[in-house]
Design an enzyme around this catalytic site. Structure first.
Site, PDB file in Angstrom:
ATOM      1  N   CYS A 193      -1.860 -10.478  -7.297  1.00 22.71           N
ATOM      2  CA  CYS A 193      -2.180 -11.627  -6.456  1.00 22.71           C
ATOM      3  C   CYS A 193      -2.080 -11.149  -5.006  1.00 22.71           C
ATOM      4  CB  CYS A 193      -1.192 -12.750  -6.760  1.00 22.71           C
ATOM      5  SG  CYS A 193      -1.567 -14.298  -5.965  1.00 22.71           S
ATOM      6  N   CYS A 235       0.858  -1.180   0.000  1.00 22.09           N
ATOM      7  CA  CYS A 235       0.000   0.000   0.000  1.00 22.09           C
ATOM      8  C   CYS A 235       0.897   1.233   0.000  1.00 22.09           C
ATOM      9  CB  CYS A 235      -0.900  -0.020   1.235  1.00 22.09           C
ATOM     10  SG  CYS A 235      -1.906   1.472   1.420  1.00 22.09           S
TER      11      CYS A 235
END
Length: 145
Positions: free
Chosen positions: A109, A86
């Site tokens: 993924c 993130c």
């Protein structure tokens, strides 16, 4: 942070762990909405970009915003992979592979443990339930992502 996250969420996002394949909460999740970072709630993926890769982890072929995820080289398993984190809080999310579907050819993924989910109905119902923005009710404080 340990008090706010489950042990698995902490392991995945803060210790760069991985949940076992086919065990995550969002692996077979089909609801419409937005997948967010479980740590900081930054919007990451739309359900429109989710697909079944057969890998055992939630897979997405595109991001909501290019700048929402940071990429870095990962050689931890003896092979080169591209780690996704993130960009807002640095939480480990998963890995990016170049074997996804068109139009991007990418497969993000992502560990379910690194994600939270905001259903589409929650984001849009507050402005439509009371007659839209003109109603002036308190429910209009929520904004659609």
């Amino acid at each position: 942070m340990r008090k706010r996250l489950t042990p698995m969420q902490y392991h995945v996002t803060q210790e760069r762990g991985t949940e076992s394949a086919f065990t995550g909460e969002f692996t077979h999740h089909k609801d419409e909405g937005t997948y967010t970072c479980v740590v900081c709630a930054a919007p990451l993926f739309s359900s429109d970009a989710k697909f079944d890769s057969g890998s055992g982890w939630p897979s997405f072929f595109d991001l909501m915003k290019e700048q929402s995820i940071a990429l870095s080289d990962d050689f931890s398993c003896g092979i080169h992979r591209v780690e996704t984190t993130c960009s807002q809080c640095g939480a480990h999310l998963g890995h990016l592979f170049d074997d996804g579907p068109r139009p991007t050819g990418k497969r993000y993924c992502i560990n379910s443990a690194s994600l939270a989910f905001q259903p589409k109905d929650v984001a849009s119902s507050s402005s439509t339930a009371e007659g839209g923005a003109a109603s002036g009710s308190a429910s209009n404080e929520k904004t659609e992502l």
